[in-house]
Design a protein around this motif. Sequence first.
Motif, mmCIF file in Angstrom:
data_model
loop_
_atom_site.group_PDB
_atom_site.id
_atom_site.type_symbol
_atom_site.label_atom_id
_atom_site.label_comp_id
_atom_site.label_asym_id
_atom_site.label_seq_id
_atom_site.Cartn_x
_atom_site.Cartn_y
_atom_site.Cartn_z
ATOM 1 N N ARG A 1 0.310 11.633 0.829
ATOM 2 C CA ARG A 1 1.284 12.634 0.403
ATOM 3 C C ARG A 1 2.706 12.159 0.673
ATOM 4 O O ARG A 1 3.592 12.287 -0.170
ATOM 5 C CB ARG A 1 1.031 13.952 1.128
ATOM 6 C CG ARG A 1 1.983 15.073 0.732
ATOM 7 C CD ARG A 1 1.762 16.296 1.610
ATOM 8 N NE ARG A 1 0.389 16.780 1.516
ATOM 9 C CZ ARG A 1 -0.092 17.762 2.281
ATOM 10 N NH1 ARG A 1 0.692 18.331 3.181
ATOM 11 N NH2 ARG A 1 -1.338 18.157 2.146
ATOM 12 N N LEU A 2 2.944 11.595 1.860
ATOM 13 C CA LEU A 2 4.291 11.169 2.221
ATOM 14 C C LEU A 2 4.741 9.999 1.359
ATOM 15 O O LEU A 2 5.910 9.929 0.952
ATOM 16 C CB LEU A 2 4.322 10.785 3.697
ATOM 17 C CG LEU A 2 5.700 10.677 4.354
ATOM 18 C CD1 LEU A 2 6.459 11.991 4.214
ATOM 19 C CD2 LEU A 2 5.552 10.309 5.822
ATOM 20 N N ALA A 3 3.825 9.072 1.075
ATOM 21 C CA ALA A 3 4.184 7.949 0.211
ATOM 22 C C ALA A 3 4.574 8.434 -1.179
ATOM 23 O O ALA A 3 5.544 7.947 -1.774
ATOM 24 C CB ALA A 3 3.019 6.967 0.124
ATOM 25 N N ARG A 4 3.833 9.397 -1.695
ATOM 26 C CA ARG A 4 4.149 9.915 -3.032
ATOM 27 C C ARG A 4 5.468 10.669 -3.052
ATOM 28 O O ARG A 4 6.217 10.602 -4.035
ATOM 29 C CB ARG A 4 3.000 10.814 -3.513
ATOM 30 C CG ARG A 4 1.746 10.023 -3.875
ATOM 31 C CD ARG A 4 0.603 10.916 -4.296
ATOM 32 N NE ARG A 4 -0.515 10.118 -4.803
ATOM 33 C CZ ARG A 4 -1.678 10.629 -5.190
ATOM 34 N NH1 ARG A 4 -1.895 11.942 -5.098
ATOM 35 N NH2 ARG A 4 -2.626 9.841 -5.650
ATOM 36 N N LEU B 1 -1.103 2.958 -6.582
ATOM 37 C CA LEU B 1 -1.752 2.391 -5.398
ATOM 38 C C LEU B 1 -1.849 3.381 -4.250
ATOM 39 O O LEU B 1 -2.591 3.148 -3.290
ATOM 40 C CB LEU B 1 -1.004 1.146 -4.944
ATOM 41 C CG LEU B 1 -1.030 -0.045 -5.907
ATOM 42 C CD1 LEU B 1 -0.189 -1.186 -5.361
ATOM 43 C CD2 LEU B 1 -2.455 -0.508 -6.154
ATOM 44 N N THR B 2 -1.102 4.493 -4.331
ATOM 45 C CA THR B 2 -1.186 5.487 -3.262
ATOM 46 C C THR B 2 -2.554 6.159 -3.220
ATOM 47 O O THR B 2 -2.890 6.804 -2.218
ATOM 48 C CB THR B 2 -0.101 6.560 -3.426
ATOM 49 O OG1 THR B 2 -0.250 7.221 -4.700
ATOM 50 C CG2 THR B 2 1.285 5.938 -3.355
ATOM 51 N N ASN B 3 -3.352 6.042 -4.299
ATOM 52 C CA ASN B 3 -4.703 6.611 -4.282
ATOM 53 C C ASN B 3 -5.571 5.987 -3.190
ATOM 54 O O ASN B 3 -6.560 6.587 -2.765
ATOM 55 C CB ASN B 3 -5.374 6.413 -5.644
ATOM 56 C CG ASN B 3 -4.760 7.278 -6.716
ATOM 57 O OD1 ASN B 3 -4.300 8.387 -6.449
ATOM 58 N ND2 ASN B 3 -4.721 6.777 -7.947
ATOM 59 N N ARG B 4 -5.195 4.781 -2.744
ATOM 60 C CA ARG B 4 -6.001 4.089 -1.738
ATOM 61 C C ARG B 4 -5.527 4.387 -0.320
ATOM 62 O O ARG B 4 -6.083 3.851 0.642
ATOM 63 C CB ARG B 4 -5.954 2.579 -2.004
ATOM 64 C CG ARG B 4 -6.582 2.184 -3.339
ATOM 65 C CD ARG B 4 -6.393 0.715 -3.629
ATOM 66 N NE ARG B 4 -6.946 -0.132 -2.575
ATOM 67 C CZ ARG B 4 -6.796 -1.457 -2.543
ATOM 68 N NH1 ARG B 4 -6.114 -2.062 -3.498
ATOM 69 N NH2 ARG B 4 -7.329 -2.162 -1.559
ATOM 70 N N LEU B 5 -4.513 5.218 -0.179
ATOM 71 C CA LEU B 5 -4.053 5.621 1.142
ATOM 72 C C LEU B 5 -4.833 6.845 1.604
ATOM 73 O O LEU B 5 -5.281 7.651 0.781
ATOM 74 C CB LEU B 5 -2.554 5.937 1.112
ATOM 75 C CG LEU B 5 -1.625 4.775 0.788
ATOM 76 C CD1 LEU B 5 -0.189 5.269 0.676
ATOM 77 C CD2 LEU B 5 -1.727 3.688 1.843
ATOM 78 N N PRO B 6 -4.999 7.035 2.919
ATOM 79 C CA PRO B 6 -5.761 8.181 3.421
ATOM 80 C C PRO B 6 -5.031 9.489 3.185
ATOM 81 O O PRO B 6 -3.800 9.544 3.122
ATOM 82 C CB PRO B 6 -5.895 7.882 4.918
ATOM 83 C CG PRO B 6 -4.773 6.966 5.233
ATOM 84 C CD PRO B 6 -4.546 6.141 4.005
ATOM 85 N N ARG B 7 -5.812 10.566 3.073
ATOM 86 C CA ARG B 7 -5.241 11.903 2.925
ATOM 87 C C ARG B 7 -4.765 12.421 4.274
ATOM 88 O O ARG B 7 -4.797 11.735 5.273
ATOM 89 C CB ARG B 7 -6.296 12.865 2.357
ATOM 90 C CG ARG B 7 -6.719 12.537 0.935
ATOM 91 C CD ARG B 7 -7.772 13.530 0.473
ATOM 92 N NE ARG B 7 -8.234 13.222 -0.869
ATOM 93 C CZ ARG B 7 -7.660 13.681 -1.969
ATOM 94 N NH1 ARG B 7 -6.602 14.487 -1.879
ATOM 95 N NH2 ARG B 7 -8.126 13.357 -3.167
#
Length: 403
Positions: A72-75, A171-177
């Motif tokens: 979320r923060l990356a997005r 690529l943010t899809n591969r970051l944890p929620r």
Amino acid sequence: MFAPRTIAWPLVALFTAGYLAPYLLPTTVGRLDSGLPLTATQAGAVGSALLLCSASAGFLLASRVDRIGARRLARIGLSLAVAGYGCAALSGSVAVVVTGAMIGGFGSGTATTVAATGIAAQRDPHRTTTLGLLSVSALAGAVYLTVPHLGPGHGQPLAAIALTALAVWPLTNRLPRHTPATPQTRRTRTPLPHLRAGLLLAATLPCWSLAQNALWGVSGHIGLTQAHLTEATVGAVFAVALGAGLLGVVGAGALGPRLGHALPIGAGTALIAACIALSASATDLTTFATGEIAWNTLYPIVLSYVIGLAASLDPRGRWAVLVGSASSLGTAAGPLTGSLLAAQAGFPMMGTVLAVGLLLIAVPMTAIARRAGSRPVPVVEITVETSAVPTQRSYDTAAVAPR
């Protein structure tokens, strides 16, 4: 929160998106000066405002990555970067450009916050850092070669940063929620280790970063006005310099911790001081290119060891980001400081002042590296379950200082 066993390419991509704005600072500031009704000092102040907003993101988000969630923060950060830099690139209004640059800067800092938190979680943060520096150097070099052929105006470098943030988004899809804090996590919180060394490093890094970015922010002006080069030639020098930086990064990655931290940081900073003095006094292509290429070769090497030293002070990554955020204050002040020094005393005297300052702060930095770099660091293992896999560490960290 981040798995430490493999190279986290999304973190490398976020690192690239967050660091690209500082790497493009010379052409961004130069084009603000030539494309808008701004003086060189005012354009430098805009660059400083952009970097200050990036540093502010590190301070504000220092302990909130786990709470908000990396994805979320990356997005959020990438969205701010796309919107801010995009609006600044498309508008001819000074007010809109300045506002957009500041919003984009906060977005860049937010992306760097997530990247730095994850990098500190890696088993070998030095390796991941060098990959990030490799990526951003290559991309910035390509932009420097391309922008002069796209016509005049302030928008091209800002648009490049916005488009990079947009490209990194998938690529943010591969970051944890989002991962809520657990009672176990709260029970195992520990105070910062190596407090004296960490505080001293945090006090010296702003000066180190200020000197680097004071020159970097006005390097374009030095090439254009003092060395009498064309924008295409200056861009080519920067591209070659960043290409040389790639070799430096590869070399630093190959050496890893074999040299320790003291020698690369101490000797490297002294050599950077000499390069800054040489580049600032350049009146022709040879001197300008030599100073910039040598400096850009050394800078990422020393930076990677500085980041590695900060990370070694605390395996949870808190010193890595707190030191980096403090360093970002110096980074933010760099362009304005360089512009003011150049306007008051000229480029050669500016280079001399910066070089002397670097030599002075190299002494305490080397002392910290010799003492803290060789001491064992208490390892705190904290298991935090995510929606994907359990990992071994949790972090209260934020951002590593950009260029």
